[in-house]
Design a protein around this motif. Structure first.
Motif, PDB file in Angstrom:
ATOM      1  N   GLU A 151       0.821  -1.204   0.000  1.00 32.13           N
ATOM      2  CA  GLU A 151       0.000   0.000   0.000  1.00 32.13           C
ATOM      3  C   GLU A 151       0.862   1.264   0.000  1.00 32.13           C
ATOM      4  O   GLU A 151       0.473   2.291  -0.565  1.00 32.13           O
ATOM      5  CB  GLU A 151      -0.932   0.006   1.214  1.00 32.13           C
ATOM      6  CG  GLU A 151      -2.058  -1.015   1.127  1.00 32.13           C
ATOM      7  CD  GLU A 151      -2.902  -1.049   2.393  1.00 32.13           C
ATOM      8  OE1 GLU A 151      -2.603  -0.274   3.328  1.00 32.13           O
ATOM      9  OE2 GLU A 151      -3.860  -1.856   2.441  1.00 32.13           O
ATOM     10  N   ARG A 152       2.028   1.186   0.620  1.00 26.38           N
ATOM     11  CA  ARG A 152       2.944   2.331   0.639  1.00 26.38           C
ATOM     12  C   ARG A 152       3.766   2.437  -0.644  1.00 26.38           C
ATOM     13  O   ARG A 152       4.529   3.393  -0.829  1.00 26.38           O
ATOM     14  CB  ARG A 152       3.895   2.225   1.837  1.00 26.38           C
ATOM     15  CG  ARG A 152       3.195   2.275   3.177  1.00 26.38           C
ATOM     16  CD  ARG A 152       4.163   2.186   4.344  1.00 26.38           C
ATOM     17  NE  ARG A 152       4.936   3.409   4.514  1.00 26.38           N
ATOM     18  CZ  ARG A 152       5.641   3.695   5.617  1.00 26.38           C
ATOM     19  NH1 ARG A 152       5.660   2.838   6.643  1.00 26.38           N
ATOM     20  NH2 ARG A 152       6.320   4.819   5.704  1.00 26.38           N
ATOM     21  N   GLY A 153       3.643   1.428  -1.503  1.00 24.67           N
ATOM     22  CA  GLY A 153       4.415   1.422  -2.732  1.00 24.67           C
ATOM     23  C   GLY A 153       5.833   0.927  -2.560  1.00 24.67           C
ATOM     24  O   GLY A 153       6.666   1.123  -3.450  1.00 24.67           O
ATOM     25  N   TRP A 154       6.120   0.269  -1.449  1.00 31.19           N
ATOM     26  CA  TRP A 154       7.484  -0.181  -1.161  1.00 31.19           C
ATOM     27  C   TRP A 154       7.748  -1.620  -1.605  1.00 31.19           C
ATOM     28  O   TRP A 154       8.896  -2.014  -1.757  1.00 31.19           O
ATOM     29  CB  TRP A 154       7.768  -0.057   0.339  1.00 31.19           C
ATOM     30  CG  TRP A 154       7.887   1.360   0.794  1.00 31.19           C
ATOM     31  CD1 TRP A 154       7.744   2.489   0.037  1.00 31.19           C
ATOM     32  CD2 TRP A 154       8.181   1.809   2.114  1.00 31.19           C
ATOM     33  NE1 TRP A 154       7.924   3.620   0.801  1.00 31.19           N
ATOM     34  CE2 TRP A 154       8.196   3.228   2.084  1.00 31.19           C
ATOM     35  CE3 TRP A 154       8.426   1.171   3.321  1.00 31.19           C
ATOM     36  CZ2 TRP A 154       8.452   4.001   3.214  1.00 31.19           C
ATOM     37  CZ3 TRP A 154       8.682   1.931   4.449  1.00 31.19           C
ATOM     38  CH2 TRP A 154       8.697   3.339   4.397  1.00 31.19           C
ATOM     39  N   LEU A 155       6.699  -2.405  -1.775  1.00 24.95           N
ATOM     40  CA  LEU A 155       6.838  -3.773  -2.256  1.00 24.95           C
ATOM     41  C   LEU A 155       6.011  -3.959  -3.521  1.00 24.95           C
ATOM     42  O   LEU A 155       4.902  -3.420  -3.632  1.00 24.95           O
ATOM     43  CB  LEU A 155       6.360  -4.790  -1.210  1.00 24.95           C
ATOM     44  CG  LEU A 155       7.236  -5.146  -0.025  1.00 24.95           C
ATOM     45  CD1 LEU A 155       6.634  -6.344   0.711  1.00 24.95           C
ATOM     46  CD2 LEU A 155       8.671  -5.441  -0.420  1.00 24.95           C
ATOM     47  N   ALA A 156       6.550  -4.734  -4.454  1.00 18.54           N
ATOM     48  CA  ALA A 156       5.815  -5.105  -5.652  1.00 18.54           C
ATOM     49  C   ALA A 156       4.929  -6.323  -5.351  1.00 18.54           C
ATOM     50  O   ALA A 156       5.020  -6.931  -4.288  1.00 18.54           O
ATOM     51  CB  ALA A 156       6.799  -5.420  -6.776  1.00 18.54           C
ATOM     52  N   ALA A 157       4.106  -6.685  -6.299  1.00 18.88           N
ATOM     53  CA  ALA A 157       3.189  -7.806  -6.108  1.00 18.88           C
ATOM     54  C   ALA A 157       3.929  -9.113  -5.837  1.00 18.88           C
ATOM     55  O   ALA A 157       3.425  -9.984  -5.120  1.00 18.88           O
ATOM     56  CB  ALA A 157       2.282  -7.947  -7.329  1.00 18.88           C
ATOM     57  N   ASP A 158       5.136  -9.252  -6.395  1.00 13.60           N
ATOM     58  CA  ASP A 158       5.906 -10.485  -6.192  1.00 13.60           C
ATOM     59  C   ASP A 158       6.712 -10.482  -4.901  1.00 13.60           C
ATOM     60  O   ASP A 158       7.461 -11.417  -4.617  1.00 13.60           O
ATOM     61  CB  ASP A 158       6.830 -10.745  -7.375  1.00 13.60           C
ATOM     62  CG  ASP A 158       7.916  -9.670  -7.547  1.00 13.60           C
ATOM     63  OD1 ASP A 158       7.924  -8.703  -6.754  1.00 13.60           O
ATOM     64  OD2 ASP A 158       8.747  -9.819  -8.469  1.00 13.60           O
ATOM     65  N   GLY A 159       6.577  -9.420  -4.090  1.00 13.05           N
ATOM     66  CA  GLY A 159       7.282  -9.348  -2.813  1.00 13.05           C
ATOM     67  C   GLY A 159       8.625  -8.670  -2.857  1.00 13.05           C
ATOM     68  O   GLY A 159       9.247  -8.462  -1.815  1.00 13.05           O
ATOM     69  N   SER A 160       9.095  -8.305  -4.026  1.00 12.90           N
ATOM     70  CA  SER A 160      10.380  -7.614  -4.136  1.00 12.90           C
ATOM     71  C   SER A 160      10.191  -6.131  -3.859  1.00 12.90           C
ATOM     72  O   SER A 160       9.095  -5.585  -3.988  1.00 12.90           O
ATOM     73  CB  SER A 160      10.973  -7.816  -5.530  1.00 12.90           C
ATOM     74  OG  SER A 160      10.119  -7.264  -6.521  1.00 12.90           O
ATOM     75  N   THR A 161      11.264  -5.469  -3.477  1.00 20.33           N
ATOM     76  CA  THR A 161      11.176  -4.038  -3.194  1.00 20.33           C
ATOM     77  C   THR A 161      11.099  -3.234  -4.493  1.00 20.33           C
ATOM     78  O   THR A 161      11.749  -3.575  -5.482  1.00 20.33           O
ATOM     79  CB  THR A 161      12.381  -3.556  -2.376  1.00 20.33           C
ATOM     80  OG1 THR A 161      13.592  -3.980  -3.018  1.00 20.33           O
ATOM     81  CG2 THR A 161      12.334  -4.092  -0.966  1.00 20.33           C
ATOM     82  N   THR A 162      10.320  -2.188  -4.460  1.00 18.93           N
ATOM     83  CA  THR A 162      10.215  -1.272  -5.591  1.00 18.93           C
ATOM     84  C   THR A 162      11.337  -0.237  -5.522  1.00 18.93           C
ATOM     85  O   THR A 162      12.087  -0.178  -4.545  1.00 18.93           O
ATOM     86  CB  THR A 162       8.870  -0.549  -5.553  1.00 18.93           C
ATOM     87  OG1 THR A 162       8.811   0.251  -4.358  1.00 18.93           O
ATOM     88  CG2 THR A 162       7.709  -1.551  -5.560  1.00 18.93           C
ATOM     89  N   ILE A 163      11.416   0.601  -6.535  1.00 16.92           N
ATOM     90  CA  ILE A 163      12.408   1.677  -6.517  1.00 16.92           C
ATOM     91  C   ILE A 163      12.148   2.602  -5.337  1.00 16.92           C
ATOM     92  O   ILE A 163      13.077   3.005  -4.621  1.00 16.92           O
ATOM     93  CB  ILE A 163      12.380   2.462  -7.843  1.00 16.92           C
ATOM     94  CG1 ILE A 163      12.857   1.579  -8.996  1.00 16.92           C
ATOM     95  CG2 ILE A 163      13.254   3.711  -7.740  1.00 16.92           C
ATOM     96  CD1 ILE A 163      12.741   2.218 -10.362  1.00 16.92           C
ATOM     97  N   VAL A 164      10.881   2.919  -5.096  1.00 17.13           N
ATOM     98  CA  VAL A 164      10.537   3.772  -3.954  1.00 17.13           C
ATOM     99  C   VAL A 164      10.913   3.081  -2.646  1.00 17.13           C
ATOM    100  O   VAL A 164      11.431   3.711  -1.718  1.00 17.13           O
ATOM    101  CB  VAL A 164       9.033   4.114  -3.978  1.00 17.13           C
ATOM    102  CG1 VAL A 164       8.639   4.891  -2.721  1.00 17.13           C
ATOM    103  CG2 VAL A 164       8.688   4.915  -5.223  1.00 17.13           C
ATOM    104  N   GLY A 165      10.646   1.776  -2.576  1.00 22.54           N
ATOM    105  CA  GLY A 165      11.011   1.025  -1.379  1.00 22.54           C
ATOM    106  C   GLY A 165      12.504   0.977  -1.151  1.00 22.54           C
ATOM    107  O   GLY A 165      12.973   1.050  -0.010  1.00 22.54           O
TER     108      GLY A 165
END
Length: 288
Positions: free
Chosen positions: A213-227
């Motif tokens: 919800e914070r945009g820190w994790l992708a659907a596959d559980g990996s961290t996003t760029i923001v995360g």
């Protein structure tokens, strides 16, 4: 120099070198044997007893707060029951005896007097306000023998850094379970981390949902760029909050301390299991 050292901050470089000295408490067989000799059996009983002992015979609440990443249910299974099996002083004695028994053969032939003096100098300079575990360990009497002083100093410094890491996570609005899910999104060690900290699948997935919800994790559980950016900021704050002991020690003495710790860490690191939940391993540095 161990791999990756030149790219690390001063605080992270030193952590990666003194943390293994403390970690023998959890992973060396001599550590377990010392607690068994004191009458306490079971890995997690001795973990909670040894690490919480500087706080006295506390209940689960202070340990849930200070240890941060452990599921409350796991902590309440250990505390306050462990204090019916061992006293805090006996636990302190056992962890010291176990550490010494583990370090003596590992460091046979390695001079430790100078590095013990330097690390003690850094440990005596830790700032205590807001540092529950760091201050509790700093309040204990200093041992006389160089090897014991080396371990005690490493313990104060790692708990001091850990207290700062908790503060950084809280400032970022991250709870205990979220901190682990977030980290596992980067290094993929859920299979060892989740059971080591006692979180259920339901708790883990709920934490992952909050991070998504914070945009820190992708659907596959990996961290996003923001995360990743947010994670880097937490680690940078952790480093800054760990800086006072090294500033007080001074740049030249800090570099000398690191140089002397390098062969010590290199001897100890192979003792640590792969994917240990610290996490720390020979082939590189992990975030903490």
């Amino acid at each position: 120099m161990l791999p990756g050292m030149s790219e690390a901050s001063v605080e992270r470089r030193l952590w990666s070198l003194f943390e293994p000295v403390h970690a023998v408490t959890y992973f060396a067989p001599e550590g377990g044997a010392a607690f068994e000799a004191a009458g306490l059996r079971g890995y997690w009983r001795r973990y909670f007893a040894g690490r919480a002992a500087p706080l006295g015979a506390v209940g689960a609440g202070p340990v849930i707060a200070a240890f941060f990443g452990f599921a409350p249910g796991m902590v309440t299974r250990a505390l306050p029951d462990i204090w019916t099996r061992i006293t805090p002083q006996a636990a302190l004695d056992a962890r010291r005896d176990g550490a010494r028994a583990a370090l003596e053969p590992l460091l046979d032939g390695v001079p430790v007097d100078e590095v013990a003096d330097l690390l003690e100098g850094a440990a005596r300079a830790v700032d205590r306000p807001g540092r529950v575990l760091g201050a509790a360990n700093a309040d204990l009497p200093w041992p006389d023998e160089a090897l014991d002083r080396l371990w005690h100093a490493a313990t104060i410094l790692r708990e001091h850094r850990g207290d700062g890491h908790v503060a950084a996570l809280l400032t970022a609005g991250v709870d205990g379970c979220e901190s682990l899910v977030w980290r596992c999104g980067r290094d993929g060690v859920r299979e060892s981390m989740q059971p080591a900290r006692g979180w259920t699948d339901e708790e883990w997935e709920a934490a992952a949902g909050r991070l998504r919800e914070r945009g820190w994790l992708a659907a596959d559980g990996s961290t996003t760029i923001v995360g990743e950016e947010a994670y880097a900021e937490v680690e940078a704050v952790t480093d800054r909050l760990a800086g006072r002991p090294w500033r007080e020690l001074g740049a030249a003495a800090t570099e000398r301390c690191a140089t002397l710790l390098e062969p010590i860490a290199a001897r100890i690191l192979p003792l640590l299991p792969d994917n240990n939940p610290i996490p720390l391993r020979p082939q590189g540095q992990a975030a903490r």
